[in-house]
Design an enzyme around this catalytic site. Structure first.
Site, PDB file in Angstrom:
ATOM      1  N   THR A   1       0.843  -1.187   0.000  1.00  0.00           N
ATOM      2  CA  THR A   1       0.000   0.000   0.000  1.00  0.00           C
ATOM      3  C   THR A   1       0.885   1.247   0.000  1.00  0.00           C
ATOM      4  O   THR A   1       2.086   1.170   0.209  1.00  0.00           O
ATOM      5  CB  THR A   1      -0.918   0.049   1.233  1.00  0.00           C
ATOM      6  OG1 THR A   1      -0.106   0.235   2.403  1.00  0.00           O
ATOM      7  CG2 THR A   1      -1.730  -1.215   1.387  1.00  0.00           C
TER       8      THR A   1
ATOM      9  N   ILE B   1       3.930  -1.152   4.139  1.00  0.00           N
ATOM     10  CA  ILE B   1       3.227   0.049   4.589  1.00  0.00           C
ATOM     11  C   ILE B   1       4.195   1.223   4.544  1.00  0.00           C
ATOM     12  O   ILE B   1       5.348   1.106   4.932  1.00  0.00           O
ATOM     13  CB  ILE B   1       2.632  -0.148   6.005  1.00  0.00           C
ATOM     14  CG1 ILE B   1       1.512   0.840   6.278  1.00  0.00           C
ATOM     15  CG2 ILE B   1       3.674  -0.151   7.072  1.00  0.00           C
ATOM     16  CD1 ILE B   1       0.174   0.400   5.734  1.00  0.00           C
TER      17      ILE B   1
ATOM     18  N   ILE C   1       8.476  -2.150   5.825  1.00  0.00           N
ATOM     19  CA  ILE C   1       8.351  -0.706   5.951  1.00  0.00           C
ATOM     20  C   ILE C   1       8.857  -0.046   4.666  1.00  0.00           C
ATOM     21  O   ILE C   1      10.001  -0.261   4.246  1.00  0.00           O
ATOM     22  CB  ILE C   1       9.157  -0.186   7.158  1.00  0.00           C
ATOM     23  CG1 ILE C   1       8.584  -0.755   8.459  1.00  0.00           C
ATOM     24  CG2 ILE C   1       9.166   1.331   7.172  1.00  0.00           C
ATOM     25  CD1 ILE C   1       7.166  -0.302   8.794  1.00  0.00           C
ATOM     26  N   LYS C   2       7.997   0.749   4.044  1.00  0.00           N
ATOM     27  CA  LYS C   2       8.362   1.404   2.791  1.00  0.00           C
ATOM     28  C   LYS C   2       8.961   2.784   3.058  1.00  0.00           C
ATOM     29  O   LYS C   2       8.357   3.613   3.724  1.00  0.00           O
ATOM     30  CB  LYS C   2       7.132   1.543   1.888  1.00  0.00           C
ATOM     31  CG  LYS C   2       6.574   0.220   1.408  1.00  0.00           C
ATOM     32  CD  LYS C   2       5.303   0.399   0.596  1.00  0.00           C
ATOM     33  CE  LYS C   2       5.577   0.898  -0.794  1.00  0.00           C
ATOM     34  NZ  LYS C   2       4.343   0.924  -1.626  1.00  0.00           N
ATOM     35  N   LEU C   3      10.138   2.984   2.519  1.00  0.00           N
ATOM     36  CA  LEU C   3      10.840   4.261   2.613  1.00  0.00           C
ATOM     37  C   LEU C   3      11.247   4.694   1.212  1.00  0.00           C
ATOM     38  O   LEU C   3      11.605   3.867   0.371  1.00  0.00           O
ATOM     39  CB  LEU C   3      12.092   4.120   3.476  1.00  0.00           C
ATOM     40  CG  LEU C   3      11.889   3.746   4.948  1.00  0.00           C
ATOM     41  CD1 LEU C   3      13.142   3.091   5.500  1.00  0.00           C
ATOM     42  CD2 LEU C   3      11.543   4.984   5.756  1.00  0.00           C
TER      43      LEU C   3
END
Length: 323
Positions: free
Chosen positions: A37, A94, A130-132
């Site tokens: 997402t 996310i 974890i999206k960075l």
């Protein structure tokens, strides 16, 4: 000889299929292994009546914590992720607030807060990616988080220097954006159709990164993202993972009876590559190479701005409910 299984089923046999959506119904229909997402997808979902219960739960949580908007937003993202993990057997990606893209310490702090909320909800950290954004600060934040057992997905990735920096920092997964690279070149050159999909610049970028990673034994895996057509997807069959929108998942599921899908990428074929020597990118070289790549610079900054803008719209929606 034609095959009776759908292209989607054939793709699943060589690649982990991920749903690029915040819509739970699409996940149930296409049964992806993982889901990813971003603020734009969550914003679109949050506007739908069927997700109002999640919004209300987040607002109630925020009110219990002094009407704190940041706390409410964090909890909303965790709620969506938790619901997604009831559907997919694997992991959910996310996104961290794009406004932290150039703040290493701020990103690390935010991620720790999110992981704590997930663990309070009974979700183990190994089920969360974890999206960075793939800025230098994002890469270095991910390097620290990986040491803490928090797995990261580096997104908004458009060029080779970004990919190498991620691998050298021990990032779990990267999401190179095929479609957005294609969009940039389509605008600049006017070419919108590639008779040979392997000539598509987005496909070429991911192919180069995948082959480099496999040839040099990096643990970081590649998840091609942001597709505009199923021809781009099929040209990357064999990639570790591909995250695909519901519309293109449906097209792949409905395509049957054609020529069997060919596995294009594999560790074995990557090992035969002779034109990808190992390289190293420190901060200075990373920033220079990114600066010299107009496409990557344009699309990275555009992506950060767009995600930040959608995050603000979502915040305003939640703020109104808090008040």
């Amino acid at each position: 000889m034609a095959t009776t299984s759908s292209t989607l089923e054939q793709l699943r046999s060589v690649t982990t299929v991920v749903a690029d959506t915040g819509d739970f119904d699409s996940m149930k229909e296409f049964r992806p292994t993982d889901a990813t997402t971003n603020p734009s997808l969550i914003l679109a979902a949050a506007k739908l009546p069927k997700y109002s219960q999640l919004i209300d739960r987040a607002v109630d949580y925020g009110r219990q914590h002094g009407n704190n908007l940041e706390t409410t937003m964090d909890y909303l993202f965790v709620l969506f992720g938790t619901e997604i993990l009831k559907i997919v057997p694997g992991r959910v990606s996310i996104e961290v607030d794009a406004r932290l893209s150039f703040d290493r310490d701020g990103s690390v702090k935010k991620v720790r807060q999110l992981i704590q909320l997930y663990e309070m909800a009974g979700i183990a950290r190994d089920r969360v990616l974890i999206k960075l954004a793939t800025t230098w600060e994002g890469v270095k934040a991910a390097e620290q988080l990986e040491k803490e057992g928090i797995h990261c997905n580096l997104t908004l990735l458009f060029n080779f220097a970004q990919a190498v920096a991620c691998a050298e920092s021990g990032v779990t997964l990267i999401s190179p954006y095929v479609g957005r690279i294609y969009d940039w070149y389509a605008t600049k050159t006017g070419q919108k159709v590639y008779p040979n999909p392997a000539d598509d610049p987005g496909v070429q970028s991911v192919t180069r990164i995948y082959n480099y990673y496999k040839k040099h034994g990096y643990k970081t895996v590649v998840m091609g993202a942001s597709f505009r057509s199923i021809s781009q997807i099929k040209a990357l069959a064999g990639c570790d993972l591909l995250t695909i929108s519901p519309a293109l998942l449906s097209e792949l599921a409905n395509e049957t009876g054609g020529v069997p899908l060919k596995q294009v990428l594999s560790p074995e074929s990557a090992a035969q590559q002779t034109d990808c020597p190992r390289v190293h990118y420190d901060e200075k070289r990373f920033r220079w190479e990114l600066n010299e790549d107009q496409m990557a610079t344009d699309k990275l900054s555009e992506g950060i701005r767009k995600f930040a803008a959608d995050a603000i719209v979502l915040e305003n929606l939640i703020k109104a409910k808090l008040q």
